[in-house]
Enzyme design. Structure first.
Site, mmCIF file in Angstrom:
data_model
loop_
_atom_site.group_PDB
_atom_site.id
_atom_site.type_symbol
_atom_site.label_atom_id
_atom_site.label_comp_id
_atom_site.label_asym_id
_atom_site.label_seq_id
_atom_site.Cartn_x
_atom_site.Cartn_y
_atom_site.Cartn_z
ATOM 1 N N GLU A 20 62.488 21.098 19.577
ATOM 2 C CA GLU A 20 62.789 22.301 20.357
ATOM 3 C C GLU A 20 61.534 22.883 21.009
ATOM 4 O O GLU A 20 61.572 23.357 22.142
ATOM 5 C CB GLU A 20 63.410 23.386 19.459
ATOM 6 C CG GLU A 20 64.810 23.069 18.940
ATOM 7 C CD GLU A 20 64.806 22.256 17.644
ATOM 8 O OE1 GLU A 20 63.750 21.680 17.291
ATOM 9 O OE2 GLU A 20 65.859 22.181 16.997
ATOM 10 N N CYS A 516 55.271 13.514 21.421
ATOM 11 C CA CYS A 516 55.703 13.046 20.108
ATOM 12 C C CYS A 516 55.902 11.537 20.151
ATOM 13 O O CYS A 516 56.219 10.985 21.196
ATOM 14 C CB CYS A 516 57.026 13.696 19.730
ATOM 15 S SG CYS A 516 56.909 15.482 19.638
ATOM 16 N N HIS A 694 42.738 7.595 33.771
ATOM 17 C CA HIS A 694 43.289 8.847 33.251
ATOM 18 C C HIS A 694 43.367 9.934 34.299
ATOM 19 O O HIS A 694 43.805 11.036 34.034
ATOM 20 C CB HIS A 694 42.473 9.313 32.042
ATOM 21 C CG HIS A 694 42.565 8.336 30.913
ATOM 22 N ND1 HIS A 694 41.600 7.379 30.668
ATOM 23 C CD2 HIS A 694 43.534 8.116 30.000
ATOM 24 C CE1 HIS A 694 41.979 6.641 29.638
ATOM 25 N NE2 HIS A 694 43.139 7.062 29.216
#
Ligand code: GLN
Ligand code: ZN
Length: 754
Positions: A20, A516, A694
């Site tokens: 969340e 994640c 990057h």
């Protein structure tokens, strides 16, 4: 002394059981929700987290474990140590995110690995002009929320020694610990405020003291805690260590008046019995592994606690470290077989183990005998499960290990390989992945939801491959790749196809900020039922006359980004994975692929924290790479890719890999790397990244050509390759095409000068 509490954890995950916080934060960044809405989501998550832990029976619950991005960045805010360049941003939340992620005009703080985990923290920059100032609002808010909810909350704050040791000194060579004297008054002030707000305990995290520390550093840490513990207006101090043993730092810290010490009894082997000073301390015993996902052997943990009780007065049961590093709960996994499920414990299950052990200590084991019986039964089915002891895998591995694993000398191989593919001097190539286009993501999602079937998915991925091959031909790159569109992740892709791995559906763990990952679980002996990459690579090869490089992930990286077995040495697991990769290399070669890249970007990551443990690690990790790559003919070229710029302790290992060509991430300092390599007698091919992937910036032809000319001073032309720094997966298509066009042009320019 009576025990202040009996069951706790050192910290909690914070991204939310269903990520969340990730969604809310990214919505805020995208301007879809305002700061008030983001704060509200954060408060809800904290409230639910606290309630769940209380319901499970923890009697001391950590707070200030929430973070919008990272706990070290939070500490920089706490201490007024954000860099000067974000100071002009008035809104505190936006200033915080600017330090974390940068803006159009502001470069973010550097990010680096949190000890030997896969979590990454932001590195505070501390310069002589940094003037520290306390801002305790975050921790006070979180403490107040918990207190209002009637929770016995224990604020967690990163300790001053770890904060300074993890920060980067800017504009000075003086070690940052010299700034301790400036921080201690702030910590004193903080402790006073926490006390006034009702905190009975405060947890000061000092994981940096687990590792090789000089006697001077240990003395500075001791003196700091002597000073803090001498204060009278403060909560009791729990000095928390994790990720290993405190070793020599333990008696030093125990000699101060801190009331409690948290010790990692899973990763560490601090021998409590031999530290008489601990006798007066409250010990928080980390017997439940906070980093891995296996069910705790409750009998063994209880025995450890019992032994401890012989030498300390009071103790509490805890996890070995914060639960930040494991997924929330096993309940979210619907697809796991019954046996495997019974062997696992994620966050919620670990809290239950802590409470069970604490109950066994305080009320006798009989009162929780059922839990002990379940743990025992799981341990026994795990021991007996055939998947953990596959005679075929073990027999094959022994046979291969007993055969000669060496390849011909590098120069000889180079000659043979030159006969297979006629490559120009300074061959150009890329690291493997091409931009993950939105079509790729759409196709993957559609396959997951069943909207398209496997054959349609295959067709779409092949179309992506065809595009990438066509682009490389158009750009005139010498060694092509298929672009890796079919890979969600370079480890998970293989884990999903190997026996012995379980890929979770919901086992998300924070890697950094809102990112994640879902580390696969390596639970059994590893084998490869079918080829994993051959169809994709041979399809790409069928579209071109130029060589296409096969792309595999190496055993060390597969282990580094998975939850690993704890019932056998890591080296044994590495060799089993290596054998599976070896099988794949042989199949690729049989299918006509004569250049095979085995990526090991995580070789540096798994390096043990203490120097004394490093040689053993380097030995088995290099060994597993060689096992994976020595099954092919000397005329087949093995490439590898390494992905970090701090080579230091692993520079010798890079040579030891004996790969024919090593591409290394080295955008800012590639020439130095070449020098370092030659000091260890490196005589293999090398492709120092000639531009940084990057950033979206397109490097100019002259700039790349200059890098190449510079590289040629350190590496003879027959060993130098030309490639970007890393995979191109995260970049946009337009900039990739422009950058590679310049890369090829620069290579041709320098070639012409030879
Ligand atoms: N072959 C991988 C890619 O190009 C390597 C990724 C990495 O170095 N992490 O994406
Ligand atoms: Zn890389």
């Amino acid at each position: 002394m009576t025990t202040p509490f009996v069951s706790t954890v050192l910290g909690s995950p914070r991204i939310g059981p269903n990520r969340e916080l990730k969604r809310a934060t990214e919505s805020y960044w995208a301007g879809r929700v305002d700061a008030a809405a983001l704060q509200q989501s954060a408060r809800d998550l904290r409230r639910r987290g606290l309630a769940a832990q209380r319901e499970q029976g923890l009697d001391s619950i950590p707070v200030n474990t929430f973070s919008f991005y990272d706990q070290i960045l939070d500490t920089a805010v706490l201490l007024g140590a954000l860099p000067e360049r974000v100071a002009s941003i008035a809104d505190p939340l936006d200033r915080y995110f600017a330090a974390a992620r940068g803006t159009d005009t502001i470069t973010p703080l550097e990010m680096t690995k949190w000890f030997d985990t896969n979590y990454h923290y932001l590195v505070p920059e501390i310069s002589p002009s940094t003037t520290f100032a306390l801002d305790a609002s975050k921790v006070l808010t979180e403490l107040a929320e918990a207190t209002e909810a009637g929770i016995n909350a224990r604020p967690v704050v990163i300790g001053p020694v770890t904060f300074l040791l993890l920060s980067k000194a800017v504009g000075t060579d003086t070690p940052l610990l010299s700034r301790l004297s400036e921080l201690l008054p702030l910590y004193a002030d903080l402790l006073g405020q926490l006390k006034a707000a009702g905190a009975e305990w405060v947890q000061l995290d000092e994981p940096a003291l687990v590792g090789d520390r000089t006697a001077a550093e240990i003395e500075q840490a001791r003196a700091a805690y002597a000073e803090l513990s001498a204060l009278t207006d403060r909560p009791a101090i729990l000095l928390a260590s994790y990720f290993g043993s405190l070793g020599e730092a333990l008696p030093a810290l125990a000699s101060t008046d801190v009331e409690g010490i948290a010790i990692d009894l899973v990763a560490g082997d601090d021998c409590i019995g031999s530290v008489p000073d601990l006798s007066g301390k409250f010990v928080v015993a980390g017997v439940v592994d906070g980093r891995n996902i296996w069910r705790t052997d409750l009998d063994a943990a209880l025995a450890t606690l019992g032994a401890l009780l012989g030498s300390v007065d009071t103790l509490a049961v805890s996890t070995s470290c914060s639960l930040l590093h494991v997924p929330y709960t096993l309940d979210a996994e619907t697809d796991v077989d019954k046996a495997l499920r019974s062997w696992l414990a994620f966050g919620t299950e670990k809290v239950k183990e802590v409470v069970t052990l604490a109950t066994a200590l305080t009320q006798g084991r009989e009162s929780v005998e059922d839990e002990f019986a379940l743990a025992r039964a799981a341990a026994s089915t795990r021991r007996d499960d055939r998947r953990l002891n596959d005679a075929t895998v073990r027999g094959r591995l022994d046979a291969v290990l007993n055969s000669a694993l060496g390849r011909a000398p590098a120069a000889e191989r180079r000659k043979l390989q030159a006969e297979v593919h006629d490559l120009p001097a300074l061959p150009t190539t890329t690291i493997g992945s091409y931009p993950q286009t939105s079509q790729i993501r759409v196709a993957r999602a559609a396959l997951r939801t069943g909207e398209i079937d496997q054959s349609e998915y295959l067709r779409r991925m092949r179309a992506e491959i065809a595009d990438v091959v066509a682009l490389q031909e158009k750009l005139d790159i010498d060694v092509l790749v298929h672009g890796e569109p079919e890979r969600n992740d370079m480890v998970q892709y293989f884990a999903e196809q190997l026996e012995g791995f379980f890929a979770t559906t919901n086992g998300w763990v924070q890697s950094y900020g809102t990112r994640c990952v879902r580390p696969p679980i390596l639970y059994g002996d590893v084998s490869r039922p079918n080829p994993m990459t051959v169809d994709w690579i041979t399809y790409a090869q069928s579209l071109t006359d130029k060589p296409v490089k096969g792309m595999l992930t190496g055993p060390v990286t597969i282990l580094a980004w998975s939850f690993v077995r704890d019932d056998q040495p890591l080296a044994d697991s590495a060799n089993q994975v290596a054998l599976a990769i070896r099988d794949e290399t042989v199949d690729l070669q049989t299918a006509g692929i004569r250049i095979i890249q085995v990526d090991e970007p995580a070789l540096r990551e798994l390096l043990p924290l203490r120097a004394a443990d490093q040689p053993t690690y380097l030995d088995w990790s290099v060994g597993s790479f060689r096992l994976a790559t020595s099954g092919v003919a000397d005329s087949t070229a093995i490439h590898t890719h390494l992905c970090y710029s701090e080579f230091g302790a692993v520079i010798g290992a890079i040579a030891g890999l004996d790969a024919d060509v090593t591409s290394i991430e080295a955008a800012r300092s590639h020439m130095e790397v070449l020098g370092d390599l030659s000091t260890v007698g490196f005589d293999l091919g090398v492709g120092p990244g000639v531009y940084d992937i990057h950033s979206p910036r397109v490097p100019g032809v002259d700039e790349i050509a200059d890098s190449l000319r510079e590289a040629l001073k350190a590496v003879p032309v027959e060993r130098l390759w030309v490639n970007p720094d890393c995979g191109l997966k995260t970049r946009g298509q337009v900039e990739v095409e422009a950058s590679l066009r310049n890369l090829v042009e620069a290579a041709k320019l320098v070639r012409a000068e030879l």
